[in-house]
Design a protein around this motif. Structure first.
Motif, PDB file in Angstrom:
ATOM      1  N   ASP A  86       0.628  -1.115   0.014  1.00 43.70           N
ATOM      2  CA  ASP A  86       0.185  -0.001  -0.102  1.00 43.70           C
ATOM      3  C   ASP A  86       0.929   1.238   0.033  1.00 43.70           C
ATOM      4  N   ASP A  88       2.931   4.209  -1.248  1.00 37.53           N
ATOM      5  CA  ASP A  88       3.035   4.833  -2.796  1.00 37.53           C
ATOM      6  C   ASP A  88       4.345   4.763  -3.130  1.00 37.53           C
ATOM      7  N   ARG A  91       4.818   1.157  -4.710  1.00 41.86           N
ATOM      8  CA  ARG A  91       4.228   1.369  -5.919  1.00 41.86           C
ATOM      9  C   ARG A  91       4.947   2.296  -7.110  1.00 41.86           C
ATOM     10  N   HIS A  92       5.142   3.306  -6.734  1.00 40.31           N
ATOM     11  CA  HIS A  92       6.079   4.228  -7.959  1.00 40.31           C
ATOM     12  C   HIS A  92       7.073   3.353  -8.416  1.00 40.31           C
ATOM     13  N   MET A  94       7.898   0.397  -8.453  1.00 39.18           N
ATOM     14  CA  MET A  94       7.511  -0.757  -9.313  1.00 39.18           C
ATOM     15  C   MET A  94       7.151  -0.509 -10.731  1.00 39.18           C
ATOM     16  N   HIS A  95       6.416   0.731 -10.965  1.00 39.38           N
ATOM     17  CA  HIS A  95       5.919   1.143 -12.051  1.00 39.38           C
ATOM     18  C   HIS A  95       7.059   1.588 -12.905  1.00 39.38           C
ATOM     19  N   LYS A 106       2.610  -7.669 -11.411  1.00 35.01           N
ATOM     20  CA  LYS A 106       1.477  -6.925 -11.257  1.00 35.01           C
ATOM     21  C   LYS A 106       1.300  -6.562  -9.727  1.00 35.01           C
ATOM     22  N   LEU A 107       0.689  -5.387  -9.421  1.00 35.20           N
ATOM     23  CA  LEU A 107       0.706  -4.924  -8.212  1.00 35.20           C
ATOM     24  C   LEU A 107      -0.582  -4.882  -7.550  1.00 35.20           C
ATOM     25  N   GLY A 109      -2.896  -4.251  -3.743  1.00 39.59           N
ATOM     26  CA  GLY A 109      -2.833  -3.649  -2.191  1.00 39.59           C
ATOM     27  C   GLY A 109      -2.851  -4.534  -1.272  1.00 39.59           C
TER      28      GLY A 109
END
Length: 122
Positions: A86, A88, A91-92, A94-95, A106-107, A109
């Motif tokens: 969760d 940020d 997640r950033h 990984m992108h 794939k990400l 939550g």
């Protein structure tokens, strides 16, 4: 801290990171990781706990060494990697860096952990 997740579907390997992860911890986990990735197909679920704070002393260097070494040794084996987080910044990252991961990435939550396990197994 790094812990192996025991409640994974057949053929899926999982682990959780939390708190600070030190270089020593990563070195100790290296042989466990190699055993976990010994099959022909790698289906992985990595859970990044809400209390994960990043790397402690030497952690980043060891993570890079382990990660790159794993990619080189097992490149053709990666099928699916689910990152469950969760935060940020995770997640950033990984992108931005996901293109380096062979296979599908794939990400999910934290509340979607069961979906991540099912996706990785599929």
């Amino acid at each position: 801290m790094i812990e192996v997740l025991e409640d994974m579907p057949a053929g899926v390997t999982g682990f959780r990171v939390s708190g600070h992860v030190s270089g020593e911890e990563l070195r100790d986990f290296g042989s466990t990781m190699e055993t976990m990735l010994a099959g022909d197909e790698i289906r992985l679920v990595e859970v990044v706990s809400d209390d994960y704070q990043g790397f402690g002393p030497g952690g980043l260097v060891e993570d890079l060494k382990m990660g790159l070494g794993t990619l080189v040794r097992h490149h053709s084996g990666f099928r699916r990697v689910a990152v469950v987080a969760d935060k940020d910044w995770i997640r950033h990252a990984m992108h931005a860096l996901g293109w380096m991961v062979p296979g599908e990435l794939k990400l999910f939550g934290i509340a979607e952990l069961d979906e991540a396990k099912a996706w990785a197994a599929g």
